[in-house]
Scaffold this motif. Structure first.
Motif, PDB file in Angstrom:
ATOM      1  N   VAL A 100       6.108   5.170  -7.483  1.00  0.00           N
ATOM      2  CA  VAL A 100       5.004   6.126  -7.517  1.00  0.00           C
ATOM      3  C   VAL A 100       4.325   6.150  -6.144  1.00  0.00           C
ATOM      4  N   PRO A 101       4.193   7.310  -5.507  1.00  0.00           N
ATOM      5  CA  PRO A 101       3.472   7.370  -4.233  1.00  0.00           C
ATOM      6  C   PRO A 101       2.037   6.891  -4.398  1.00  0.00           C
ATOM      7  N   ALA A 102       1.491   6.313  -3.335  1.00  0.00           N
ATOM      8  CA  ALA A 102       0.124   5.779  -3.404  1.00  0.00           C
ATOM      9  C   ALA A 102      -0.865   6.817  -3.902  1.00  0.00           C
ATOM     10  N   GLY A 103      -0.663   8.082  -3.538  1.00  0.00           N
ATOM     11  CA  GLY A 103      -1.589   9.125  -3.939  1.00  0.00           C
ATOM     12  C   GLY A 103      -1.494   9.527  -5.396  1.00  0.00           C
ATOM     13  N   ARG A 104      -0.469   9.029  -6.120  1.00  0.00           N
ATOM     14  CA  ARG A 104      -0.329   9.346  -7.541  1.00  0.00           C
ATOM     15  C   ARG A 104      -0.633   8.129  -8.413  1.00  0.00           C
ATOM     16  N   ALA A 105      -1.152   7.068  -7.790  1.00  0.00           N
ATOM     17  CA  ALA A 105      -1.503   5.845  -8.522  1.00  0.00           C
ATOM     18  C   ALA A 105      -3.003   5.605  -8.424  1.00  0.00           C
ATOM     19  N   LEU A 106      -3.515   4.859  -9.382  1.00  0.00           N
ATOM     20  CA  LEU A 106      -4.917   4.452  -9.385  1.00  0.00           C
ATOM     21  C   LEU A 106      -4.968   2.954  -9.652  1.00  0.00           C
ATOM     22  N   ALA A 107      -5.666   2.214  -8.800  1.00  0.00           N
ATOM     23  CA  ALA A 107      -5.840   0.777  -9.004  1.00  0.00           C
ATOM     24  C   ALA A 107      -7.145   0.523  -9.737  1.00  0.00           C
ATOM     25  N   VAL A 108      -7.159  -0.532 -10.556  1.00  0.00           N
ATOM     26  CA  VAL A 108      -8.370  -0.948 -11.264  1.00  0.00           C
ATOM     27  C   VAL A 108      -8.580  -2.419 -10.957  1.00  0.00           C
ATOM     28  N   GLU A 109      -9.707  -2.741 -10.352  1.00  0.00           N
ATOM     29  CA  GLU A 109      -9.984  -4.085  -9.844  1.00  0.00           C
ATOM     30  C   GLU A 109     -11.408  -4.519 -10.175  1.00  0.00           C
ATOM     31  N   ASP A 110     -11.568  -5.807 -10.426  1.00  0.00           N
ATOM     32  CA  ASP A 110     -12.917  -6.338 -10.633  1.00  0.00           C
ATOM     33  C   ASP A 110     -13.434  -7.101  -9.429  1.00  0.00           C
ATOM     34  N   SER A 111     -12.551  -7.616  -8.566  1.00  0.00           N
ATOM     35  CA  SER A 111     -12.968  -8.499  -7.478  1.00  0.00           C
ATOM     36  C   SER A 111     -12.964  -7.781  -6.139  1.00  0.00           C
ATOM     37  N   LEU A 112     -13.718  -8.318  -5.191  1.00  0.00           N
ATOM     38  CA  LEU A 112     -13.764  -7.732  -3.854  1.00  0.00           C
ATOM     39  C   LEU A 112     -12.442  -7.886  -3.115  1.00  0.00           C
ATOM     40  N   PRO A 113     -11.793  -9.085  -3.116  1.00  0.00           N
ATOM     41  CA  PRO A 113     -10.492  -9.168  -2.449  1.00  0.00           C
ATOM     42  C   PRO A 113      -9.477  -8.196  -3.046  1.00  0.00           C
ATOM     43  N   GLY A 114      -9.502  -8.044  -4.366  1.00  0.00           N
ATOM     44  CA  GLY A 114      -8.571  -7.126  -4.999  1.00  0.00           C
ATOM     45  C   GLY A 114      -8.839  -5.686  -4.611  1.00  0.00           C
ATOM     46  N   ALA A 115     -10.102  -5.287  -4.619  1.00  0.00           N
ATOM     47  CA  ALA A 115     -10.451  -3.920  -4.232  1.00  0.00           C
ATOM     48  C   ALA A 115     -10.051  -3.654  -2.787  1.00  0.00           C
ATOM     49  N   ARG A 116     -10.301  -4.608  -1.919  1.00  0.00           N
ATOM     50  CA  ARG A 116      -9.927  -4.427  -0.507  1.00  0.00           C
ATOM     51  C   ARG A 116      -8.416  -4.313  -0.350  1.00  0.00           C
ATOM     52  N   SER A 117      -7.682  -5.087  -1.142  1.00  0.00           N
ATOM     53  CA  SER A 117      -6.224  -5.030  -1.098  1.00  0.00           C
ATOM     54  C   SER A 117      -5.722  -3.650  -1.461  1.00  0.00           C
ATOM     55  N   ALA A 118      -6.196  -3.128  -2.585  1.00  0.00           N
ATOM     56  CA  ALA A 118      -5.736  -1.816  -3.049  1.00  0.00           C
ATOM     57  C   ALA A 118      -6.153  -0.704  -2.099  1.00  0.00           C
ATOM     58  N   VAL A 119      -7.392  -0.736  -1.638  1.00  0.00           N
ATOM     59  CA  VAL A 119      -7.885   0.299  -0.729  1.00  0.00           C
ATOM     60  C   VAL A 119      -7.091   0.283   0.576  1.00  0.00           C
ATOM     61  N   ALA A 120      -6.813  -0.921   1.098  1.00  0.00           N
ATOM     62  CA  ALA A 120      -6.043  -1.030   2.336  1.00  0.00           C
ATOM     63  C   ALA A 120      -4.615  -0.527   2.169  1.00  0.00           C
ATOM     64  N   ALA A 121      -4.105  -0.562   0.933  1.00  0.00           N
ATOM     65  CA  ALA A 121      -2.764  -0.043   0.657  1.00  0.00           C
ATOM     66  C   ALA A 121      -2.765   1.475   0.488  1.00  0.00           C
ATOM     67  N   GLY A 122      -3.929   2.103   0.600  1.00  0.00           N
ATOM     68  CA  GLY A 122      -4.026   3.547   0.477  1.00  0.00           C
ATOM     69  C   GLY A 122      -4.086   4.049  -0.943  1.00  0.00           C
ATOM     70  N   ILE A 123      -4.463   3.167  -1.878  1.00  0.00           N
ATOM     71  CA  ILE A 123      -4.509   3.528  -3.294  1.00  0.00           C
ATOM     72  C   ILE A 123      -5.961   3.697  -3.725  1.00  0.00           C
ATOM     73  N   VAL A 124      -6.284   4.834  -4.297  1.00  0.00           N
ATOM     74  CA  VAL A 124      -7.637   5.047  -4.813  1.00  0.00           C
ATOM     75  C   VAL A 124      -7.920   3.997  -5.882  1.00  0.00           C
ATOM     76  N   THR A 125      -9.124   3.437  -5.827  1.00  0.00           N
ATOM     77  CA  THR A 125      -9.429   2.264  -6.651  1.00  0.00           C
ATOM     78  C   THR A 125     -10.714   2.468  -7.444  1.00  0.00           C
ATOM     79  N   VAL A 126     -10.679   2.019  -8.693  1.00  0.00           N
ATOM     80  CA  VAL A 126     -11.867   1.997  -9.547  1.00  0.00           C
ATOM     81  C   VAL A 126     -12.277   0.543  -9.733  1.00  0.00           C
ATOM     82  N   GLY A 127     -13.552   0.251  -9.558  1.00  0.00           N
ATOM     83  CA  GLY A 127     -14.075  -1.074  -9.855  1.00  0.00           C
ATOM     84  C   GLY A 127     -14.392  -1.179 -11.334  1.00  0.00           C
ATOM     85  N   ASN A 128     -14.088  -2.335 -11.923  1.00  0.00           N
ATOM     86  CA  ASN A 128     -14.275  -2.535 -13.360  1.00  0.00           C
ATOM     87  C   ASN A 128     -15.150  -3.760 -13.601  1.00  0.00           C
ATOM     88  N   LEU A 129     -16.274  -3.562 -14.287  1.00  0.00           N
ATOM     89  CA  LEU A 129     -17.242  -4.639 -14.516  1.00  0.00           C
ATOM     90  C   LEU A 129     -17.156  -5.232 -15.923  1.00  0.00           C
TER      91      LEU A 129
END
Length: 245
Positions: free
Chosen positions: A175-204
Motif C-alpha cells: 500500500v503506498p504511504a498516501g493510501r495508509a493511515l497509522a494509529v499511534e499512542d506514543s510520541l516515538p511511534g507518531a514520529r516514526s510514522a510521520v517520518a515515513a510519510g504516513i498520515v497519523t492519528v493519535g489515539n488516547l
C-alpha cells in the motif's frame, strides 16, 4: 488527512494502542533491566514507573543500550542480545497471563476490518506480539503475517522513532504511504510514522485521563493529523458511524 474513501490500510501500533500492555510490560521489564545493569556493575535501579516515563515506544534493546551508555558502560553486542532474549521471554509470558479482550477495542476494530486492511506495526518482538494478540482476542483480526516488528522484521533492529519499520510495513502490505493511515499512542511511534510519510492519528484510548491533555499536545507537535479518545471515535471518523452506537 486522506479521505476515508482513499484509504486502503490501517497500520496500527500495538502496545498501549490495541491493548493496555505498557504498564504491565514495564513492571516485568524493570526486573530484567535492573538485573542487566547489575551484571554491568551499575548500582542504579529503575522502577517500572520511571522506565515507562522515559522509554515508552522504544525497544528494550534501545533502552538497555541507552541506560548502559548513561552510566558510562559499553555493552558487547552478544551480551546485549542475550539480555534482549531474556526480556522478551519474561515480558511475553507475563503479558500472556494478564491481558484480556477489550470490547472497546474489538468492536470498533471488527467494523474497521470490514472496510480496511489491518496490520500491526510495533517496536515489540514478534513472540511478544503473539502472546498479546492471543490474550487480547485479536489474533483473527490481525494474524501473524500482518504483524511487523522493529526488533524482528527488519534486516537490523531499528526501533521507533526510526521510520524504517513503517516504511517496511507499507512495502510489505503493498500500500503506498498516501493510501495508509497509522494509529499511534506514543510520541516515538507518531514520529516514526510521520517520518515515513504516513498520515497519523493519535489515539488516547489507554492514556490515563490526567495525562491526556499533555499527550494530545505533544502528539500534535509530533505531526499527527488528528487525535481521538477511543477506537469508537476512530471508527466513527473513518466509517461515518455514530460513536455512541
Amino acid at each position: 488527512m486522506p479521505a476515508p474513501r482513499d484509504l486502503r490500510c490501517l497500520l496500527l501500533d500495538a502496545d498501549g494502542n490495541l491493548f493496555p500492555s505498557e504498564a504491565p510490560a514495564f513492571a516485568a521489564s524493570a526486573d530484567v533491566t535492573n538485573r542487566f545493569l547489575a551484571s554491568l556493575g551499575v548500582r542504579a535501579t529503575y522502577t517500572p514507573e520511571r522506565l515507562l516515563a522515559t522509554a515508552t515506544g522504544q525497544t528494550f534493546r534501545t533502552t538497555a543500550a541507552d541506560l548502559a551508555r548513561a552510566h558510562g558502560v559499553t555493552v558487547a553486542p552478544g551480551v546485549l542480545d542475550d539480555w534482549v532474549a531474556e526480556e522478551k521471554k519474561v515480558v511475553s509470558a507475563y503479558l500472556g497471563r494478564v491481558l484480556r479482550p477489550d470490547p472497546g477495542v474489538l468492536g470498533p476494530l471488527r467494523r474497521l476490518a470490514g472496510r480496511f486492511r489491518l496490520a500491526a506495526v510495533s517496536s515489540s518482538a514478534l513472540s511478544r506480539l503473539d502472546e498479546c494478540f492471543r490474550a487480547a482476542g485479536l489474533s483473527d483480526l490481525i494474524p501473524p503475517e500482518a504483524r511487523f516488528s522493529a526488533e524482528d522484521s527488519l534486516p537490523a533492529p531499528a526501533g521507533k522513532p526510526d521510520p524504517a519499520i513503517y516504511r517496511y510495513a507499507a512495502e510489505q502490505v503493498g500500500v503506498p504511504a498516501g493510501r495508509a493511515l497509522a494509529v499511534e499512542d506514543s510520541l516515538p511511534g507518531a514520529r516514526s510514522a510521520v517520518a515515513a510519510g504516513i498520515v497519523t492519528v493519535g489515539n488516547l484510548t489507554f492514556v490515563p485521563p490526567q495525562d491526556r491533555p499533555e499527550r494530545r499536545r505533544r502528539l500534535a507537535e509530533a505531526g499527527v493529523a488528528e487525535v481521538v479518545e477511543s477506537w469508537d471515535e476512530l471508527a466513527a471518523m473513518l466509517l461515518g458511524l455514530d460513536p455512541e452506537g
